[in-house]
Scaffold this motif. Structure first.
Motif, mmCIF file in Angstrom:
data_model
loop_
_atom_site.group_PDB
_atom_site.id
_atom_site.type_symbol
_atom_site.label_atom_id
_atom_site.label_comp_id
_atom_site.label_asym_id
_atom_site.label_seq_id
_atom_site.Cartn_x
_atom_site.Cartn_y
_atom_site.Cartn_z
ATOM 1 N N ASN A 144 0.821 -1.221 0.000
ATOM 2 C CA ASN A 144 0.000 0.000 0.000
ATOM 3 C C ASN A 144 0.849 1.263 0.000
ATOM 4 O O ASN A 144 0.310 2.359 0.011
ATOM 5 C CB ASN A 144 -0.957 0.007 1.216
ATOM 6 C CG ASN A 144 -0.201 -0.123 2.530
ATOM 7 O OD1 ASN A 144 0.845 -0.770 2.600
ATOM 8 N ND2 ASN A 144 -0.721 0.481 3.578
ATOM 9 N N LEU A 145 2.193 1.093 0.030
ATOM 10 C CA LEU A 145 3.077 2.266 -0.004
ATOM 11 C C LEU A 145 3.977 2.189 -1.239
ATOM 12 O O LEU A 145 3.993 1.176 -1.948
ATOM 13 C CB LEU A 145 3.933 2.336 1.274
ATOM 14 C CG LEU A 145 3.178 2.432 2.609
ATOM 15 C CD1 LEU A 145 4.166 2.540 3.767
ATOM 16 C CD2 LEU A 145 2.214 3.610 2.623
ATOM 17 N N ASP A 146 4.756 3.237 -1.434
ATOM 18 C CA ASP A 146 5.658 3.278 -2.583
ATOM 19 C C ASP A 146 6.917 4.042 -2.153
ATOM 20 O O ASP A 146 7.132 5.179 -2.557
ATOM 21 C CB ASP A 146 4.942 3.991 -3.756
ATOM 22 C CG ASP A 146 5.791 3.999 -5.004
ATOM 23 O OD1 ASP A 146 6.763 3.220 -5.076
ATOM 24 O OD2 ASP A 146 5.509 4.808 -5.912
ATOM 25 N N CYS A 147 7.724 3.383 -1.315
ATOM 26 C CA CYS A 147 8.877 4.075 -0.716
ATOM 27 C C CYS A 147 9.985 4.279 -1.748
ATOM 28 O O CYS A 147 10.236 3.400 -2.584
ATOM 29 C CB CYS A 147 9.442 3.262 0.448
ATOM 30 S SG CYS A 147 8.190 2.800 1.641
ATOM 31 N N ALA A 148 10.672 5.393 -1.610
ATOM 32 C CA ALA A 148 11.719 5.736 -2.583
ATOM 33 C C ALA A 148 12.830 4.685 -2.617
ATOM 34 O O ALA A 148 13.411 4.413 -3.657
ATOM 35 C CB ALA A 148 12.303 7.095 -2.228
ATOM 36 N N TYR A 149 13.145 4.099 -1.465
ATOM 37 C CA TYR A 149 14.279 3.165 -1.397
ATOM 38 C C TYR A 149 13.856 1.713 -1.593
ATOM 39 O O TYR A 149 14.651 0.799 -1.401
ATOM 40 C CB TYR A 149 15.013 3.301 -0.058
ATOM 41 C CG TYR A 149 14.100 3.391 1.157
ATOM 42 C CD1 TYR A 149 13.331 2.318 1.550
ATOM 43 C CD2 TYR A 149 14.013 4.579 1.879
ATOM 44 C CE1 TYR A 149 12.486 2.405 2.646
ATOM 45 C CE2 TYR A 149 13.175 4.681 2.977
ATOM 46 C CZ TYR A 149 12.412 3.593 3.359
ATOM 47 O OH TYR A 149 11.576 3.680 4.431
ATOM 48 N N CYS A 150 12.606 1.481 -1.988
ATOM 49 C CA CYS A 150 12.123 0.096 -2.084
ATOM 50 C C CYS A 150 12.834 -0.654 -3.212
ATOM 51 O O CYS A 150 12.870 -0.192 -4.341
ATOM 52 C CB CYS A 150 10.623 0.070 -2.348
ATOM 53 S SG CYS A 150 9.983 -1.619 -2.387
ATOM 54 N N ASP A 151 13.393 -1.810 -2.877
ATOM 55 C CA ASP A 151 13.998 -2.640 -3.924
ATOM 56 C C ASP A 151 13.447 -4.063 -3.838
ATOM 57 O O ASP A 151 14.097 -5.011 -4.253
ATOM 58 C CB ASP A 151 15.529 -2.640 -3.801
ATOM 59 C CG ASP A 151 15.998 -3.168 -2.456
ATOM 60 O OD1 ASP A 151 15.144 -3.512 -1.620
ATOM 61 O OD2 ASP A 151 17.221 -3.247 -2.250
ATOM 62 N N GLY B 56 6.683 -9.185 2.897
ATOM 63 C CA GLY B 56 6.126 -8.721 1.619
ATOM 64 C C GLY B 56 7.159 -7.864 0.912
ATOM 65 O O GLY B 56 8.362 -8.058 1.109
ATOM 66 N N GLY B 57 6.700 -6.848 0.196
ATOM 67 C CA GLY B 57 5.397 -6.217 0.186
ATOM 68 C C GLY B 57 4.819 -5.928 1.578
ATOM 69 O O GLY B 57 5.545 -5.834 2.549
ATOM 70 N N GLU B 58 3.523 -5.779 1.600
ATOM 71 C CA GLU B 58 2.836 -5.575 2.869
ATOM 72 C C GLU B 58 1.882 -6.741 3.098
ATOM 73 O O GLU B 58 0.774 -6.777 2.526
ATOM 74 C CB GLU B 58 2.077 -4.237 2.872
ATOM 75 C CG GLU B 58 1.262 -4.003 4.128
ATOM 76 C CD GLU B 58 2.025 -4.370 5.397
ATOM 77 O OE1 GLU B 58 3.092 -3.817 5.641
ATOM 78 O OE2 GLU B 58 1.528 -5.245 6.159
#
Ligand code: SF4
Length: 248
Positions: A34-41, A95-97
């Motif tokens: 449900n989020l879209d973090c800048a550092y997500c890999d 996850g993910g979440e």
């Protein structure tokens, strides 16, 4: 209600983050966030197949058809626990979440929890879902997203409600920091935690790249540790260990 779901992957490895770092776990990765973090890999989209480690810790994966049934997962966990007695500390639901799938987890967790303790890794925003599942969860590792580092909207109210619900269990909080972390945001996160219980473990995790390089200077980390320690009793600085151990 179906008890099958498209999963991303199932594997056996060392927990690389937070309070359970160093323990071996069986990881079950659920799709979506449900989020879209800048550092997500993290890969968060399920594909047409689920990757499953051929045997625990071998690093070789086979593909199984989606959606994956609860019985398939239970059989796999039972087999791995028999193959490697006492090797696994817990099952990490990640996850993910994963709490986006609370309907499914309400069916899966009671069964999985008979085999091993359950560790929930979550972004700490879906309080209604965690309340619903809390009796089947042993450990919770929740994030508090610092808006500037994550490039997300401020989620303080969501995180507070979540932590209040999660506090029934063994919960720890993780914040990811970079060189440009805004100190007031770290202070706001610490105050949020101390408002619930100042003894809750608070983990400062520097952004770590895929090669295991920490992109925050030691001086900055020590500065942030000192700031957090003024407000909380149990502050630790931990990188993502699995990156430099080169385990999944
Ligand atoms: S909460 Fe986690 S999985 Fe979701 S976008 Fe942020 S880093 Fe990625």
């Amino acid at each position: 209600m179906s008890s099958s779901i498209p999963l991303i992957e199932i594997f056996s490895s060392l927990q690389g983050e937070g309070m359970l770092a160093g323990y071996r776990q069986i990881f079950i990765r659920l799709p979506g966030c449900n989020l879209d973090c800048a550092y997500c890999d993290t890969v968060i989209e399920a594909s047409s197949v689920c990757r499953v480690e051929a045997s625990p810790g071998c690093g070789q994966f086979k593909e199984i058809a989606q959606p994956v049934a609860l019985e398939t997962v239970l059989n796999l966990v039972r087999r791995w626990c028999t193959q490697l007695p006492n090797a696994h500390h817990s099952i990490s639901i990640t996850g993910g979440e994963p709490l986006l799938h609370d309907d499914l987890l309400a069916q899966w967790l009671p069964e999985l929890n008979i085999l091993l303790p359950i560790h929930l890794e979550t972004n700490g925003t879906l309080s209604a879902a965690v309340s619903r599942l809390i009796e089947h969860v042993d450990f919770i590792s929740m994030d508090i997203k610092l808006p500037t580092a994550a490039a997300t909207p401020a989620l303080w109210d969501e995180h507070r409600r979540f932590l209040e619900a999660a506090h029934e269990r063994d919960v720890s909080v993780k914040v990811i920091v970079g060189e440009l972390t805004v100190e007031q945001e770290l202070v706001a996160a610490c105050k949020l935690v101390s408002g619930v219980d100042e003894e809750i473990p608070f983990i400062i995790q520097p952004v770590t790249d895929r090669d295991g390089r920490v992109s925050v200077s030691p001086q900055r980390l020590l500065q942030l540790q000192a700031v957090a320690s003024r407000l909380l009793a149990d502050v630790r600085v931990l990188p993502q260990m699995h990156r430099f151990l080169e385990v999944p």
